[in-house]
Design an enzyme around this catalytic site. Structure first.
Site, PDB file in Angstrom:
ATOM      1  N   TRP A   1     -64.750 -26.150  67.953  1.00 52.77           N
ATOM      2  CA  TRP A   1     -65.074 -26.018  66.537  1.00 52.77           C
ATOM      3  C   TRP A   1     -65.161 -24.536  66.192  1.00 52.77           C
ATOM      4  O   TRP A   1     -65.232 -23.689  67.091  1.00 52.77           O
ATOM      5  CB  TRP A   1     -66.392 -26.733  66.201  1.00 52.77           C
ATOM      6  CG  TRP A   1     -66.534 -27.016  64.733  1.00 52.77           C
ATOM      7  CD1 TRP A   1     -67.297 -26.348  63.832  1.00 52.77           C
ATOM      8  CD2 TRP A   1     -65.867 -28.056  63.996  1.00 52.77           C
ATOM      9  NE1 TRP A   1     -67.154 -26.901  62.571  1.00 52.77           N
ATOM     10  CE2 TRP A   1     -66.283 -27.949  62.639  1.00 52.77           C
ATOM     11  CE3 TRP A   1     -64.971 -29.062  64.332  1.00 52.77           C
ATOM     12  CZ2 TRP A   1     -65.821 -28.801  61.635  1.00 52.77           C
ATOM     13  CZ3 TRP A   1     -64.510 -29.903  63.342  1.00 52.77           C
ATOM     14  CH2 TRP A   1     -64.936 -29.773  62.012  1.00 52.77           C
TER      15      TRP A   1
ATOM     16  N   ASP B   1     -67.061 -18.195  57.727  1.00 51.56           N
ATOM     17  CA  ASP B   1     -67.784 -18.352  56.465  1.00 51.56           C
ATOM     18  C   ASP B   1     -68.295 -19.787  56.307  1.00 51.56           C
ATOM     19  O   ASP B   1     -68.245 -20.591  57.242  1.00 51.56           O
ATOM     20  CB  ASP B   1     -66.903 -17.928  55.292  1.00 51.56           C
ATOM     21  CG  ASP B   1     -65.657 -18.799  55.117  1.00 51.56           C
ATOM     22  OD1 ASP B   1     -65.509 -19.813  55.827  1.00 51.56           O
ATOM     23  OD2 ASP B   1     -64.818 -18.463  54.261  1.00 51.56           O
TER      24      ASP B   1
ATOM     25  N   GLU C   1     -65.823 -22.280  57.367  1.00 44.70           N
ATOM     26  CA  GLU C   1     -65.384 -22.207  58.760  1.00 44.70           C
ATOM     27  C   GLU C   1     -64.003 -21.579  58.876  1.00 44.70           C
ATOM     28  O   GLU C   1     -63.137 -22.056  59.604  1.00 44.70           O
ATOM     29  CB  GLU C   1     -65.498 -23.598  59.407  1.00 44.70           C
ATOM     30  CG  GLU C   1     -66.939 -24.073  59.251  1.00 44.70           C
ATOM     31  CD  GLU C   1     -67.231 -25.473  59.727  1.00 44.70           C
ATOM     32  OE1 GLU C   1     -66.372 -26.343  59.545  1.00 44.70           O
ATOM     33  OE2 GLU C   1     -68.345 -25.672  60.245  1.00 44.70           O
TER      34      GLU C   1
ATOM     35  N   GLU D   1     -67.119 -35.377  49.221  1.00 44.10           N
ATOM     36  CA  GLU D   1     -67.097 -33.936  49.418  1.00 44.10           C
ATOM     37  C   GLU D   1     -66.324 -33.254  48.291  1.00 44.10           C
ATOM     38  O   GLU D   1     -66.787 -32.279  47.696  1.00 44.10           O
ATOM     39  CB  GLU D   1     -66.456 -33.614  50.765  1.00 44.10           C
ATOM     40  CG  GLU D   1     -66.408 -32.138  51.130  1.00 44.10           C
ATOM     41  CD  GLU D   1     -65.833 -31.934  52.511  1.00 44.10           C
ATOM     42  OE1 GLU D   1     -66.570 -31.449  53.390  1.00 44.10           O
ATOM     43  OE2 GLU D   1     -64.649 -32.249  52.732  1.00 44.10           O
TER      44      GLU D   1
END
Length: 359
Positions: free
Chosen positions: A108, A158, A161, A315
């Site tokens: 990740w 940030d 990502e 989202e």
């Protein structure tokens, strides 16, 4: 469109019904890339919404979980601070954790410092709102403070990502907000270090992160980002009355707001670059503090208009895609957009409370 009170109640129910028994708020219980993980950034804002709704117990459990996660990494932070020289990104604390508090097992974009500042702000704000003893979370707070005072100025990913090579103004804002919030509860060298880091983060952002009178996406950039209003409210990097704040909100609105829905940034290709509900709430929160109640209510209504039939908030939505040709790539890769996103629900509660219409 559901009433504000009904959608607020539904938002609280979505958040609490999916909260893990150990206290973590999952980013999204169904989305393939988020399922099984909790972020300090998402969770901090979600906990703020729940706290404003009056559910002290749920927010307490989240902060208890974060406290345990951080205390378990006390030794790691001490080792990082004493290492000297450059520390590889891979050794830094992660941005997301399993519900059990472990690091993720799959790759990740992990090195992100904003979440640690956001959590400090959230736990202090929650404790002050409800008259709670902050010493309950002191051990975890001290780990977060020590981590941020050592590494606040490093480039990192940030909020979205991306761009690990940059120093992001929204990240500096979150660090400043968290350290300033917790400063009255610190003492000795830790308080001195926290004040110094908070002041330095603000100075850096305002000297290298301002262009044409407004905050920008990262130091030296000319672009804006939908996360930048957080530097005003709630993190206080610039005061609401400051011309830089007004110019930042105006530029974000002009560049990224379409009919009440806010994009992340103009180059966004994630799911085609849709409008994010949580960013609409963030801009609305700022407008409310700046005295533009009508503008804030417009954003609240836009969010409600995009709830699913059963009151879940996604989202993002694809009404005004910035790069529509990129949408299918993400649908093929990760499936439908994250729905529900608990952060969206938390932000709806924050904005509804800010407008005084939770009940």
């Amino acid at each position: 469109m559901p009433t504000t009170v009904a959608l607020a109640a539904r938002s609280h129910a979505v958040i609490t019904s999916h909260q893990d028994a150990g206290g973590a708020y999952p980013a999204s219980p169904t989305f393939s890339a988020y399922r099984g993980y909790a972020w300090l950034r998402d969770g901090g804002f979600t906990a703020e919404g729940v706290s404003r709704y009056g559910d002290t117990a749920s927010a307490d459990r989240f902060h208890d979980w974060v406290d345990r996660v951080l205390v378990a990494r006390r030794g790691q932070v001490d080792e990082l601070r004493s290492a000297g020289g450059a520390v590889p990104v891979e050794r830094m604390l992660p941005t997301r954790f399993t519900f059990a508090g472990d690091n993720g097992s799959d790759p990740w974009w992990d090195f992100q410092t904003d979440g640690y500042g956001i959590w400090l702000w959230a736990v202090v704000t929650h404790a002050e709102r409800h008259g709670l003893d902050l010493s309950r979370w002191r051990a975890g707070i001290e780990v977060a403070v020590d981590y941020l005072t050592a590494f606040w100025d490093l480039p990192c990913y940030d909020w979205w990502e991306e761009h690990v090579e940059q120093r992001h103004v929204s990240t500096l804002g979150a660090i400043h907000g968290g350290l300033r919030a917790v400063l009255p509860y610190l003492g000795g060298r830790r308080a001195t270090d926290a004040a110094g880091a908070a002041d330095a983060a603000r100075h850096l952002a305002l000297t290298e992160g301002v262009r044409d009178g407004h905050l920008v996406k990262w130091l030296g950039s000319t672009a804006v980002d939908g996360s930048l209003p957080a530097c005003v409210v709630p993190f206080g990097l610039v005061d609401v009355a400051d011309p830089v704040a007004a110019a930042t909100l105006a530029t974000v609105a002009a560049d990224l707001d379409v009919d009440g829905g806010v994009h992340r940034f103009r180059a966004d290709v994630f799911y085609g670059g849709g409008q994010w509900l949580l960013l609409s709430a963030l801009l609305g929160w700022n407008l409310a503090r700046a005295g533009d109640t009508a503008g804030a209510r417009r954003h609240l209504a836009w969010i409600a208009d995009h709830a699913t039939a059963d009151g879940e908030l996604p989202e993002q939505v694809p009404d005004h895609l910035l790069h529509p040709a990129s949408r299918q790539e993400w649908l093929d890769r990760w499936g439908p957009v994250a729905t529900p996103l608990l952060w969206s629900h938390g932000m709806y509660l924050i904005l509804a409370d800010e407008l005084g219409v939770l009940a």
